[in-house]
Design a protein around this motif. Structure first.
Motif, PDB file in Angstrom:
ATOM      1  N   GLU A 145      28.403 -10.563 -32.179  1.00  0.00           N
ATOM      2  CA  GLU A 145      27.290  -9.750 -31.664  1.00  0.00           C
ATOM      3  C   GLU A 145      26.559 -10.472 -30.536  1.00  0.00           C
ATOM      4  O   GLU A 145      26.246  -9.878 -29.502  1.00  0.00           O
ATOM      5  CB  GLU A 145      26.323  -9.441 -32.803  1.00  0.00           C
ATOM      6  CG  GLU A 145      25.185  -8.524 -32.420  1.00  0.00           C
ATOM      7  CD  GLU A 145      24.299  -8.206 -33.609  1.00  0.00           C
ATOM      8  OE1 GLU A 145      23.068  -8.328 -33.454  1.00  0.00           O
ATOM      9  OE2 GLU A 145      24.826  -7.854 -34.680  1.00  0.00           O
ATOM     10  N   GLN A 146      26.302 -11.759 -30.709  1.00  0.00           N
ATOM     11  CA  GLN A 146      25.638 -12.550 -29.670  1.00  0.00           C
ATOM     12  C   GLN A 146      26.505 -12.632 -28.420  1.00  0.00           C
ATOM     13  O   GLN A 146      26.005 -12.484 -27.295  1.00  0.00           O
ATOM     14  CB  GLN A 146      25.337 -13.960 -30.185  1.00  0.00           C
ATOM     15  CG  GLN A 146      24.311 -14.004 -31.286  1.00  0.00           C
ATOM     16  CD  GLN A 146      24.262 -15.365 -31.966  1.00  0.00           C
ATOM     17  OE1 GLN A 146      25.264 -16.080 -32.034  1.00  0.00           O
ATOM     18  NE2 GLN A 146      23.093 -15.720 -32.481  1.00  0.00           N
ATOM     19  N   LYS A 147      27.783 -12.873 -28.616  1.00  0.00           N
ATOM     20  CA  LYS A 147      28.711 -12.990 -27.489  1.00  0.00           C
ATOM     21  C   LYS A 147      28.749 -11.688 -26.690  1.00  0.00           C
ATOM     22  O   LYS A 147      28.680 -11.707 -25.451  1.00  0.00           O
ATOM     23  CB  LYS A 147      30.103 -13.355 -27.997  1.00  0.00           C
ATOM     24  CG  LYS A 147      31.112 -13.557 -26.901  1.00  0.00           C
ATOM     25  CD  LYS A 147      32.453 -13.954 -27.461  1.00  0.00           C
ATOM     26  CE  LYS A 147      33.482 -14.047 -26.358  1.00  0.00           C
ATOM     27  NZ  LYS A 147      34.814 -14.322 -26.861  1.00  0.00           N
ATOM     28  N   GLU A 148      28.832 -10.555 -27.378  1.00  0.00           N
ATOM     29  CA  GLU A 148      28.853  -9.267 -26.697  1.00  0.00           C
ATOM     30  C   GLU A 148      27.559  -9.035 -25.922  1.00  0.00           C
ATOM     31  O   GLU A 148      27.589  -8.531 -24.796  1.00  0.00           O
ATOM     32  CB  GLU A 148      29.089  -8.142 -27.707  1.00  0.00           C
ATOM     33  CG  GLU A 148      30.494  -8.128 -28.269  1.00  0.00           C
ATOM     34  CD  GLU A 148      30.667  -7.164 -29.431  1.00  0.00           C
ATOM     35  OE1 GLU A 148      29.692  -6.444 -29.784  1.00  0.00           O
ATOM     36  OE2 GLU A 148      31.767  -7.128 -30.004  1.00  0.00           O
ATOM     37  N   TYR A 149      26.440  -9.403 -26.519  1.00  0.00           N
ATOM     38  CA  TYR A 149      25.147  -9.257 -25.840  1.00  0.00           C
ATOM     39  C   TYR A 149      25.109 -10.087 -24.560  1.00  0.00           C
ATOM     40  O   TYR A 149      24.723  -9.587 -23.502  1.00  0.00           O
ATOM     41  CB  TYR A 149      24.006  -9.663 -26.778  1.00  0.00           C
ATOM     42  CG  TYR A 149      22.668  -9.714 -26.084  1.00  0.00           C
ATOM     43  CD1 TYR A 149      21.961  -8.546 -25.846  1.00  0.00           C
ATOM     44  CD2 TYR A 149      22.135 -10.920 -25.647  1.00  0.00           C
ATOM     45  CE1 TYR A 149      20.738  -8.580 -25.188  1.00  0.00           C
ATOM     46  CE2 TYR A 149      20.910 -10.961 -24.986  1.00  0.00           C
ATOM     47  CZ  TYR A 149      20.212  -9.790 -24.757  1.00  0.00           C
ATOM     48  OH  TYR A 149      19.012  -9.839 -24.099  1.00  0.00           O
ATOM     49  N   VAL A 150      25.506 -11.350 -24.649  1.00  0.00           N
ATOM     50  CA  VAL A 150      25.460 -12.239 -23.481  1.00  0.00           C
ATOM     51  C   VAL A 150      26.417 -11.755 -22.398  1.00  0.00           C
ATOM     52  O   VAL A 150      26.085 -11.783 -21.208  1.00  0.00           O
ATOM     53  CB  VAL A 150      25.741 -13.699 -23.897  1.00  0.00           C
ATOM     54  CG1 VAL A 150      25.848 -14.596 -22.676  1.00  0.00           C
ATOM     55  CG2 VAL A 150      24.659 -14.209 -24.832  1.00  0.00           C
ATOM     56  N   GLU A 180      27.305  -8.709 -21.768  1.00  0.00           N
ATOM     57  CA  GLU A 180      26.666  -7.560 -21.117  1.00  0.00           C
ATOM     58  C   GLU A 180      25.566  -8.015 -20.164  1.00  0.00           C
ATOM     59  O   GLU A 180      25.413  -7.463 -19.078  1.00  0.00           O
ATOM     60  CB  GLU A 180      26.117  -6.580 -22.156  1.00  0.00           C
ATOM     61  CG  GLU A 180      27.176  -5.771 -22.860  1.00  0.00           C
ATOM     62  CD  GLU A 180      28.065  -4.981 -21.897  1.00  0.00           C
ATOM     63  OE1 GLU A 180      27.525  -4.317 -20.962  1.00  0.00           O
ATOM     64  OE2 GLU A 180      29.300  -5.024 -22.049  1.00  0.00           O
ATOM     65  N   ARG A 181      24.796  -8.996 -20.555  1.00  0.00           N
ATOM     66  CA  ARG A 181      23.726  -9.515 -19.697  1.00  0.00           C
ATOM     67  C   ARG A 181      24.312 -10.178 -18.439  1.00  0.00           C
ATOM     68  O   ARG A 181      23.761 -10.036 -17.352  1.00  0.00           O
ATOM     69  CB  ARG A 181      22.854 -10.515 -20.467  1.00  0.00           C
ATOM     70  CG  ARG A 181      22.109  -9.931 -21.655  1.00  0.00           C
ATOM     71  CD  ARG A 181      21.009  -8.966 -21.258  1.00  0.00           C
ATOM     72  NE  ARG A 181      20.007  -9.736 -20.533  1.00  0.00           N
ATOM     73  CZ  ARG A 181      19.343  -9.298 -19.474  1.00  0.00           C
ATOM     74  NH1 ARG A 181      19.534  -8.102 -19.017  1.00  0.00           N
ATOM     75  NH2 ARG A 181      18.468 -10.065 -18.870  1.00  0.00           N
ATOM     76  N   GLU A 189      25.366  -7.401 -16.150  1.00  0.00           N
ATOM     77  CA  GLU A 189      24.180  -6.806 -15.531  1.00  0.00           C
ATOM     78  C   GLU A 189      23.627  -7.708 -14.429  1.00  0.00           C
ATOM     79  O   GLU A 189      23.260  -7.220 -13.353  1.00  0.00           O
ATOM     80  CB  GLU A 189      23.086  -6.567 -16.577  1.00  0.00           C
ATOM     81  CG  GLU A 189      23.372  -5.442 -17.528  1.00  0.00           C
ATOM     82  CD  GLU A 189      22.331  -5.339 -18.634  1.00  0.00           C
ATOM     83  OE1 GLU A 189      21.216  -5.906 -18.490  1.00  0.00           O
ATOM     84  OE2 GLU A 189      22.633  -4.697 -19.648  1.00  0.00           O
ATOM     85  N   ASP A 242      34.789  -7.262 -18.494  1.00  0.00           N
ATOM     86  CA  ASP A 242      34.538  -8.031 -19.724  1.00  0.00           C
ATOM     87  C   ASP A 242      35.236  -9.387 -19.698  1.00  0.00           C
ATOM     88  O   ASP A 242      34.654 -10.388 -20.099  1.00  0.00           O
ATOM     89  CB  ASP A 242      35.000  -7.245 -20.959  1.00  0.00           C
ATOM     90  CG  ASP A 242      34.105  -6.061 -21.272  1.00  0.00           C
ATOM     91  OD1 ASP A 242      32.949  -6.030 -20.782  1.00  0.00           O
ATOM     92  OD2 ASP A 242      34.550  -5.171 -22.021  1.00  0.00           O
TER      93      ASP A 242
END
Length: 85
Positions: A8-13, A15-16, A19, A31
């Motif tokens: 979950e953390q990896k996916e969040y980072v 995406e950031r 962005e 990705d």
């Protein structure tokens, strides 16, 4: 696989990162590219951040130990003969 982040953390980072590159640099990252960039940053910058965290922790523990030492010393009572004049 990056072991320091859960999925979950990896996916969040990731995406950031995507962005950031789009907003700040006008570049679109996929990705895979964002994951590779994250891996690179963790390898290159991670040790510096980790070491600073260790240093900060050591300072906090040192302060707590010093406070504890002062608290313990405050419990000491005078010993020996009491001399009265």
């Amino acid at each position: 696989m990056i072991k320091s982040l859960n999925q979950e953390q990896k996916e969040y980072v990731i995406e950031r990162i995507k962005e950031y590159f789009e907003l700040e640099r006008g570049e679109e990252l996929g990705d895979l590219a964002a994951d590779q960039f994250l891996h690179f940053m963790i390898q290159e910058i991670g040790p510096f951040l980790y070491n600073q965290g260790v240093k900060d922790s050591r300072q906090m523990v040192d302060q707590k130990v010093m406070n504890l030492d002062e608290d313990i010393r405050s419990l000491e009572r005078p010993a020996g003969r009491n001399t009265r004049t």
